[in-house]
Design a protein around this motif. Sequence first.
Motif, PDB file in Angstrom:
ATOM      1  N   HIS A  19      -1.071   8.658  -3.946  1.00  0.00           N
ATOM      2  CA  HIS A  19      -2.123   9.245  -3.119  1.00  0.00           C
ATOM      3  C   HIS A  19      -3.494   9.033  -3.772  1.00  0.00           C
ATOM      4  CE1 HIS A  19      -4.217  11.947  -0.439  1.00  0.00           C
ATOM      5  NE2 HIS A  19      -4.691  12.583  -1.492  1.00  0.00           N
ATOM      6  N   ASP A  20      -3.570   9.224  -5.082  1.00  0.00           N
ATOM      7  CA  ASP A  20      -4.843   9.063  -5.796  1.00  0.00           C
ATOM      8  C   ASP A  20      -5.351   7.618  -5.726  1.00  0.00           C
ATOM      9  OD1 ASP A  20      -4.920  11.742  -6.490  1.00  0.00           O
ATOM     10  OD2 ASP A  20      -3.965  11.409  -8.441  1.00  0.00           O
ATOM     11  N   GLU A  21      -4.443   6.655  -5.879  1.00  0.00           N
ATOM     12  CA  GLU A  21      -4.845   5.244  -5.788  1.00  0.00           C
ATOM     13  C   GLU A  21      -5.364   4.913  -4.394  1.00  0.00           C
ATOM     14  OE1 GLU A  21      -2.207   2.482  -8.617  1.00  0.00           O
ATOM     15  OE2 GLU A  21      -1.025   3.750  -7.255  1.00  0.00           O
ATOM     16  N   LEU A  22      -4.679   5.419  -3.381  1.00  0.00           N
ATOM     17  CA  LEU A  22      -5.120   5.185  -2.006  1.00  0.00           C
ATOM     18  C   LEU A  22      -6.480   5.833  -1.758  1.00  0.00           C
ATOM     19  CD1 LEU A  22      -1.777   5.748  -0.075  1.00  0.00           C
ATOM     20  CD2 LEU A  22      -2.934   3.573  -0.491  1.00  0.00           C
ATOM     21  N   TYR A  23      -6.640   7.063  -2.229  1.00  0.00           N
ATOM     22  CA  TYR A  23      -7.890   7.787  -2.035  1.00  0.00           C
ATOM     23  C   TYR A  23      -9.062   7.052  -2.688  1.00  0.00           C
ATOM     24  CZ  TYR A  23     -11.293  11.556  -2.056  1.00  0.00           C
ATOM     25  OH  TYR A  23     -12.426  12.293  -1.885  1.00  0.00           O
ATOM     26  N   LYS A  24      -8.854   6.550  -3.899  1.00  0.00           N
ATOM     27  CA  LYS A  24      -9.906   5.812  -4.616  1.00  0.00           C
ATOM     28  C   LYS A  24     -10.340   4.566  -3.851  1.00  0.00           C
ATOM     29  CE  LYS A  24      -8.444   7.159  -9.235  1.00  0.00           C
ATOM     30  NZ  LYS A  24      -7.806   6.689 -10.472  1.00  0.00           N
ATOM     31  N   ASN A  25      -9.423   3.986  -3.101  1.00  0.00           N
ATOM     32  CA  ASN A  25      -9.705   2.756  -2.357  1.00  0.00           C
ATOM     33  C   ASN A  25      -9.931   3.002  -0.867  1.00  0.00           C
ATOM     34  OD1 ASN A  25      -9.503   0.631  -4.452  1.00  0.00           O
ATOM     35  ND2 ASN A  25      -7.499   1.579  -4.739  1.00  0.00           N
ATOM     36  N   ASN A  26     -10.147   4.285  -0.529  1.00  0.00           N
ATOM     37  CA  ASN A  26     -10.506   4.662   0.830  1.00  0.00           C
ATOM     38  C   ASN A  26      -9.423   4.328   1.867  1.00  0.00           C
ATOM     39  OD1 ASN A  26     -12.235   5.946   2.592  1.00  0.00           O
ATOM     40  ND2 ASN A  26     -13.314   4.066   3.126  1.00  0.00           N
ATOM     41  N   PHE A  27      -8.166   4.583   1.493  1.00  0.00           N
ATOM     42  CA  PHE A  27      -7.038   4.399   2.406  1.00  0.00           C
ATOM     43  C   PHE A  27      -6.295   5.715   2.535  1.00  0.00           C
ATOM     44  CE2 PHE A  27      -7.155  -0.233   1.962  1.00  0.00           C
ATOM     45  CZ  PHE A  27      -6.703  -0.632   3.206  1.00  0.00           C
ATOM     46  N   SER A  28      -5.687   5.915   3.668  1.00  0.00           N
ATOM     47  CA  SER A  28      -4.811   7.075   3.840  1.00  0.00           C
ATOM     48  C   SER A  28      -3.442   6.566   4.296  1.00  0.00           C
ATOM     49  CB  SER A  28      -5.386   8.038   4.873  1.00  0.00           C
ATOM     50  OG  SER A  28      -5.338   7.463   6.159  1.00  0.00           O
ATOM     51  N   ARG A  29      -2.435   7.383   4.085  1.00  0.00           N
ATOM     52  CA  ARG A  29      -1.081   6.994   4.516  1.00  0.00           C
ATOM     53  C   ARG A  29      -1.031   6.815   6.030  1.00  0.00           C
ATOM     54  NH1 ARG A  29       1.747   5.855   0.416  1.00  0.00           N
ATOM     55  NH2 ARG A  29       1.724   7.191  -1.394  1.00  0.00           N
ATOM     56  N   SER A  30      -1.769   7.649   6.752  1.00  0.00           N
ATOM     57  CA  SER A  30      -1.746   7.515   8.215  1.00  0.00           C
ATOM     58  C   SER A  30      -2.313   6.168   8.646  1.00  0.00           C
ATOM     59  CB  SER A  30      -2.497   8.661   8.882  1.00  0.00           C
ATOM     60  OG  SER A  30      -3.857   8.644   8.544  1.00  0.00           O
ATOM     61  N   GLU A  31      -3.327   5.665   7.952  1.00  0.00           N
ATOM     62  CA  GLU A  31      -3.866   4.334   8.272  1.00  0.00           C
ATOM     63  C   GLU A  31      -2.830   3.242   8.006  1.00  0.00           C
ATOM     64  OE1 GLU A  31      -8.547   4.150   7.470  1.00  0.00           O
ATOM     65  OE2 GLU A  31      -7.377   4.799   5.732  1.00  0.00           O
ATOM     66  N   ILE A  32      -2.059   3.429   6.956  1.00  0.00           N
ATOM     67  CA  ILE A  32      -1.017   2.452   6.625  1.00  0.00           C
ATOM     68  C   ILE A  32       0.031   2.424   7.734  1.00  0.00           C
ATOM     69  CG2 ILE A  32       0.821   1.872   4.994  1.00  0.00           C
ATOM     70  CD1 ILE A  32      -0.969   3.234   2.815  1.00  0.00           C
ATOM     71  N   TYR A  33       0.469   3.614   8.162  1.00  0.00           N
ATOM     72  CA  TYR A  33       1.469   3.675   9.231  1.00  0.00           C
ATOM     73  C   TYR A  33       0.918   3.134  10.541  1.00  0.00           C
ATOM     74  CZ  TYR A  33       4.420   6.339   6.057  1.00  0.00           C
ATOM     75  OH  TYR A  33       5.188   6.717   4.999  1.00  0.00           O
ATOM     76  N   LEU A  87       0.822  -1.213   0.000  1.00  0.00           N
ATOM     77  CA  LEU A  87       0.000   0.000   0.000  1.00  0.00           C
ATOM     78  C   LEU A  87       0.857   1.264   0.000  1.00  0.00           C
ATOM     79  CD1 LEU A  87      -2.881  -0.877   2.487  1.00  0.00           C
ATOM     80  CD2 LEU A  87      -3.036  -0.635   0.012  1.00  0.00           C
ATOM     81  N   LEU A  88       1.992   1.213   0.685  1.00  0.00           N
ATOM     82  CA  LEU A  88       2.874   2.383   0.722  1.00  0.00           C
ATOM     83  C   LEU A  88       3.390   2.760  -0.660  1.00  0.00           C
ATOM     84  CD1 LEU A  88       5.045   1.907   3.924  1.00  0.00           C
ATOM     85  CD2 LEU A  88       3.409   3.744   3.447  1.00  0.00           C
ATOM     86  N   LYS A  89       3.450   1.808  -1.563  1.00  0.00           N
ATOM     87  CA  LYS A  89       3.932   2.067  -2.920  1.00  0.00           C
ATOM     88  C   LYS A  89       2.876   2.713  -3.807  1.00  0.00           C
ATOM     89  CE  LYS A  89       7.183  -1.741  -2.680  1.00  0.00           C
ATOM     90  NZ  LYS A  89       7.596  -3.023  -3.231  1.00  0.00           N
ATOM     91  N   LYS A  90       1.638   2.713  -3.341  1.00  0.00           N
ATOM     92  CA  LYS A  90       0.544   3.282  -4.133  1.00  0.00           C
ATOM     93  C   LYS A  90       0.589   4.808  -4.070  1.00  0.00           C
ATOM     94  CE  LYS A  90      -1.373  -0.688  -5.050  1.00  0.00           C
ATOM     95  NZ  LYS A  90      -1.350  -1.234  -6.371  1.00  0.00           N
TER      96      LYS A  90
END
Length: 58
Positions: free
Chosen positions: A20-34, A15-18
């Motif tokens: 920002h737009d890809e994460l947003y489309k799939n309802n993820f944020s970087r803070s959730e990943i961390y 997920l970290l490699k995705k």
Amino acid sequence: MDKLFNINFYFYNLLLKKSHDELYKNNFSRSEIYQGLEAIKSFSQIKRLSSKEKPFLL
């Protein structure tokens, strides 16, 4: 349990490699990943403690 740890670690690193737009489309944020990576780290530390001795829990 180690397999589960490895799968989760792989998933969050993927997920970290995705972008920002890809994460947003799939309802993820970087803070959730961390947060997920920190949870895995905490869980693995507790697991190591419990294999040596029982941790003190309130």
